[in-house]
Design an enzyme around this catalytic site. Structure first.
Site, PDB file in Angstrom:
ATOM      1  N   LYS A 334       0.823  -1.210   0.000  1.00 17.48           N
ATOM      2  CA  LYS A 334       0.000   0.000   0.000  1.00 17.48           C
ATOM      3  C   LYS A 334       0.858   1.261   0.000  1.00 17.48           C
ATOM      4  CE  LYS A 334      -2.683   1.220   3.645  1.00 17.48           C
ATOM      5  NZ  LYS A 334      -3.859   1.307   4.508  1.00 17.48           N
ATOM      6  N   SER A 335       1.889   1.276   0.867  1.00 17.97           N
ATOM      7  CA  SER A 335       2.723   2.485   0.973  1.00 17.97           C
ATOM      8  C   SER A 335       3.391   2.795  -0.357  1.00 17.97           C
ATOM      9  CB  SER A 335       3.823   2.292   2.017  1.00 17.97           C
ATOM     10  OG  SER A 335       3.267   1.899   3.226  1.00 17.97           O
ATOM     11  N   ARG A 339       2.749   6.029  -2.950  1.00 16.70           N
ATOM     12  CA  ARG A 339       3.852   6.922  -3.319  1.00 16.70           C
ATOM     13  C   ARG A 339       4.133   6.886  -4.810  1.00 16.70           C
ATOM     14  NH1 ARG A 339       4.068   5.511   1.878  1.00 16.70           N
ATOM     15  NH2 ARG A 339       5.167   6.806   3.414  1.00 16.70           N
ATOM     16  N   GLY A 407      -5.146   7.356   6.160  1.00 12.05           N
ATOM     17  CA  GLY A 407      -4.360   8.293   6.971  1.00 12.05           C
ATOM     18  C   GLY A 407      -3.062   8.636   6.266  1.00 12.05           C
ATOM     19  N   ARG A 435      -9.143  11.047  13.139  1.00  7.45           N
ATOM     20  CA  ARG A 435      -7.717  10.876  13.428  1.00  7.45           C
ATOM     21  C   ARG A 435      -6.979  12.219  13.490  1.00  7.45           C
ATOM     22  NH1 ARG A 435      -5.867   6.061   9.680  1.00  7.45           N
ATOM     23  NH2 ARG A 435      -3.967   6.297  10.863  1.00  7.45           N
ATOM     24  N   SER A 480       7.546   8.490  13.066  1.00  3.03           N
ATOM     25  CA  SER A 480       6.415   8.265  12.164  1.00  3.03           C
ATOM     26  C   SER A 480       6.845   8.492  10.721  1.00  3.03           C
ATOM     27  CB  SER A 480       5.264   9.221  12.522  1.00  3.03           C
ATOM     28  OG  SER A 480       4.397   9.350  11.406  1.00  3.03           O
ATOM     29  N   GLN A 482       4.900   8.608   8.227  1.00  2.85           N
ATOM     30  CA  GLN A 482       3.967   9.509   7.548  1.00  2.85           C
ATOM     31  C   GLN A 482       4.371  10.966   7.753  1.00  2.85           C
ATOM     32  OE1 GLN A 482       0.170   8.411   9.151  1.00  2.85           O
ATOM     33  NE2 GLN A 482       0.017   6.557   7.907  1.00  2.85           N
ATOM     34  N   ASP A 628       2.326  -1.815  12.033  1.00  4.79           N
ATOM     35  CA  ASP A 628       1.004  -2.221  11.544  1.00  4.79           C
ATOM     36  C   ASP A 628       0.711  -3.698  11.795  1.00  4.79           C
ATOM     37  OD1 ASP A 628       0.145   0.222  10.716  1.00  4.79           O
ATOM     38  OD2 ASP A 628       0.930   0.005   8.676  1.00  4.79           O
ATOM     39  N   LYS A 655      -4.048   4.671  15.638  1.00  3.24           N
ATOM     40  CA  LYS A 655      -4.203   4.105  14.295  1.00  3.24           C
ATOM     41  C   LYS A 655      -5.698   4.118  13.948  1.00  3.24           C
ATOM     42  CE  LYS A 655      -0.060   3.068  12.924  1.00  3.24           C
ATOM     43  NZ  LYS A 655       0.438   3.411  11.590  1.00  3.24           N
TER      44      LYS A 655
END
Ligand code: NAP
Length: 749
Positions: A334-335, A339, A407, A435, A480, A482, A628, A655
């Protein structure tokens, strides 16, 4: 002769004793038929201009009797106006002296502002029992002969109750429509008229206009002989009743004019693109439209402009036991998928992506870039082609960018958008809207960004454009990826250097991919820095399988006896392999082979066989590397021998859910006691996992973790609220079934 004004009421106490329908045409007749079938009404009487239609109504058993407006309204507890909207005032004037104060007055007209205006004109104000309505169902036919008792089945009915509505009356009317097979939604009057102007009135206008234009071009109308199915489908609605539509356009004049102007402007843009042979502009509009067409139902539910009671939750039902076997490839990371779209959009040239995760989160990211004018083809079986617009090429989106449940997308976008010349707004679904976003908004503000959030730093984020950002050095208080990625993306646009220090290693996909796109990232121990003002060059990205998705199967095959499973092409980025490290420390039998590097990211095949796991003290430096994967690692810990202790994981509490508490609650529901600490959890393994019912709180990873737990359970496990699994792991249920988990997905309550 008017038959039977005192028709027999039904034996049961009806919801409405007498329903008076004024205007016995297609809609009035269909409602009468459906209401009769529901068994909820006593008698149904009608009034109409035409005695013939009324007599036909009785003959066809659509109504029980008829009379004049005054005759049928007196004594009615529900009055439905089903005449063309322009006739409403006259009908209201006729019925007003006879309407009982306790009666509910409603209508079925296609425009609602006009009905409210008419009621005000005749009654002075809108009483609490006046509830305008509009069934979103119909046909091109008219008259009582066309009436159908099933016309409203599986269709929506919009009610636009006034603020002071009598709630009991609203419920009563909603019950009747529901019993007629419809789904009832409520909406504000103006919103209704705007939505309908765009989704119904404009398409009708275009259909009428197009058919008329073509008919005019060809005197003999020969042209239609050559028309194919597409033309027939597209213009079907031009066969609708001209009088009714003339009414609708005049009654909803302002909203319709607004949407016509918008449409003609866009049409002129397309004309211009064709004239200038601007293929890229055409492709941009067509790919965006196709994607919107494919996903519009999801986008609409995300915008939540109505309360749709028809959205069905998903529940997993799991039978205990089983072993895990096979050779599988889980969906793309997913990440990296996220990107690849972001950097591909900002790059110069065309970026090809394979293995793209077609989950709702990455699709939302993709749609958001389309909304900012980027042409993106696909996804087509994991393949996406992005026509990059360069660092300065994004265009202002027309409305808020909706990022679903993601998120990651919201935090990364905030960095990117803080530096754009235009204003933007980021929204998400209910869960994302809870969030906290200050952890990105605060350092971005320090760079010069202007960002407004809702209370408590929560979405929507309103980002002011046209700000000059300056590079900063930021010491992240909590590790983090993110936040780091967000600041690096903002740093691409900032003056000077932006550097981010992380207290513990976090995912470095952004840094790796930036390098892959030719943008240098200076990495010095725990600090990553970029200098603003560079450019990205398009390339090819082969997205590795997501280790976070693989994690469920790593744990599943470890804890289920007799398992032997191979996972192919798994992303082995060292900032993500915490789950493998931790499982190995616990004694898991995981064999890593075929290690290779693809597009800057390490990839390998993993073979995992059942093993007796032991509890461990999880080293704190592994925590960010497996952040995760903890929900499923908790299941591994519950099945291990001895005590597992997790510390330094406060991040888990913010989360998609408070993952520590929600997992502890879930484990308790299946008989496993744990001790929750402020920054972690203590799990004593070896307690029997019983059957039970789990609330996943809409958190996909919690849901999948308890699916894995079923392998070691002694009874059936039911997991509620699992619809979000599709967002991160499309095809989970099929893959789980294929490998040996005894799972069934069903509709929840
Ligand atoms: P319809 O089949 O033509 O029926 C309209 C009925 O109203 C006819 O029986 C007509 O009588 C009667 N009428 C007309 N003016 C009247 C007046 N001044 N006093 C009393 N009766 C009068 O039309 P419909 O499709 O049912 O449409 C009715 C309403 O439903 C409209 O407001 C329309 O906007 C709304 N609606 C229609 C659809 C659709 O797809 N058709 C969908 C949703 C909502 P005559 O037989 O003498 O003309």
């Amino acid at each position: 002769m008017k038959p039977d004004l005192q028709a027999q009421p039904s034996a049961r106490k009806p919801l409405f004793r007498r329903v008076a329908v004024i205007g016995l045409g297609l809609i009035g007749g269909s409602l009468a038929l459906a209401a009769k079938r529901s068994g909820l009404v006593g008698e149904i009487l009608a009034a109409d201009r035409s005695d013939e239609e009324l007599a036909l109504g009785v003959e066809l058993c659509v109504i029980d009797g008829y009379g004049t407006v005054s005759e049928i309204v007196a004594g009615a507890d529900l009055v439905v106006i089903a005449v063309p909207v322009r006739a409403t005032v006259a009908v209201l004037q006729a019925l007003q002296p006879h309407l009982a104060p306790t009666a509910i007055l409603t209508d079925v007209g296609s425009t609602k502002g006009s009905f409210v205006k008419a009621v005000r004109e005749v009654f002075g104000d809108l009483g609490p029992r006046v509830i305008p309505g509009h069934p979103i169902a119909g046909s091109e036919k008219s008259g009582v002969r066309a009436a159908r008792g099933d016309l409203f089945e599986d269709h929506k009915v919009i009610l636009t109750p006034p603020d002071n509505v009598d709630e009991a009356a609203l419920e009563q009317l909603a019950r009747l429509w529901t019993a007629c097979g419809a789904t009832v939604l409520t909406m504000e009057v103006n919103r209704h008229d705007e939505v309908l102007a765009a989704t119904s009135h404009l398409p009708h206008l275009i259909a009428f206009s197009l058919v008329d234009t073509l008919a005019g071009e060809d005197q003999n109308m020969e042209i239609f002989r050559y028309a194919a199915g597409g033309f027939r489908d597209f213009t079907r609605i031009a066969a609708s009743d001209p009088v009714m539509w003339h009414d609708i356009f005049l009654s909803n004049r302002e909203a319709v004019l607004r949407v016509i102007d918008h449409f003609t402007e866009d049409l002129a843009g397309l004309r211009q693109a064709i004239e200038a042979q601007d293929g890229a502009a055409l492709l941009r509009v067509f790919t965006r439209a196709r994607a919107a067409r494919n996903h519009f139902s999801k986008m609409l539910s995300g915008q939540a402009y109505v309360t749709d009671m028809s959205q069905k939750p998903v529940r997993f039902r799991l039978q205990p036991g089983g072993s895990i076997n096979g050779d599988i490839r889980v969906p793309g990371d997913k990440s990296i998928s996220h990107r690849s779209i972001m950097l591909g959009a900002l790059a110069e040239g065309v970026t090809e992506v394979d293995g793209f995760l077609e989950g709702e989160d990455s699709l939302a990211t993709l749609q958001a870039f389309r909304d900012m004018g980027v042409t993106i083809e696909g996804p087509d079986d994991g393949h996406v082609r992005i026509h990059g617009v360069g660092m300065g090429g994004l265009q202002a989106p027309r409305g808020p960018l909706y990022l679903g449940n993601s998120g990651t997308a919201m935090r990364l976008f905030s960095g990117l958008l803080a530096a754009q010349p235009f204003d933007s707004e980021l929204t998400g679904d209910d869960s994302l809207s809870r969030r906290p976003m200050n952890r990105v908004a605060d350092p971005l503000r320090a760079m010069g960004a202007v960002i407004d959030t809702a209370e408590g730093g929560r979405p929507p984020l309103k980002i002011r454009g046209g700000r000059k950002l300056s590079g900063i050095h930021y010491d992240m208080p909590v590790a983090s990826a993110q936040v780091k990625s967000c600041l690096l993306l903002a740093g691409l646009y900032a003056e000077g250097m932006t550097s981010v220090h992380e207290p513990a290693p976090t995912r470095d996909h952004t840094e790796r991919m930036l390098e892959g796109f030719g943008y240098h990232v200076h990495r010095d121990a725990a600090t990553a820095s970029v200098i603003g003002g560079g450019k990205l060059t398009a390339g090819h990205i082969d997205v590795p399988a997501d280790i976070s998705s693989a994690a469920f199967f790593l744990v599943a095959a470890s804890i289920a006896e007799g398992s032997d499973l191979t996972l192919r092409h798994v992303g082995m980025n060292p900032t993500r392999t915490g789950v493998i490290n931790i499982l190995k420390m616990m004694g898991a039998d995981i064999e890593v082979s075929n290690e290779r590097e693809i597009g800057g990211e390490p990839v390998a095949d993993l073979r995992v066989r059942s093993a007796q796991l032991s509890g461990i003290d999880i080293p704190e430096e592994q925590v960010p590397l497996a952040i995760d994967e903890f929900p499923v690692l908790f299941i591994a810990a519950a099945c291990a021998e001895g005590r597992t202790v997790l510390r330094g994981a406060e991040e888990l509490r913010v989360k998609e859910s408070d993952r520590i508490q929600v997992m502890a609650d879930g484990l308790r529901a299946v008989g496993v006691e744990t001790t929750v600490t402020p920054d972690g959890i203590i799990i004593d393994g070896g307690q029997a996992i019983a059957g039970g019912e789990i609330d996943s709180h809409g958190d996909h990873r919690i849901a999948m973790s308890f699916a894995v737990a079923s392998l070691c359970a002694t009874g059936e496990i039911v997991v509620n609220d699992c619809a979000n699994v599709a967002t991160s792991f499309p095809g989970f249920v099929e893959l789980a079934t294929r490998t040996g988990i005894r799972i069934q997905s069903e509709e929840g309550e």
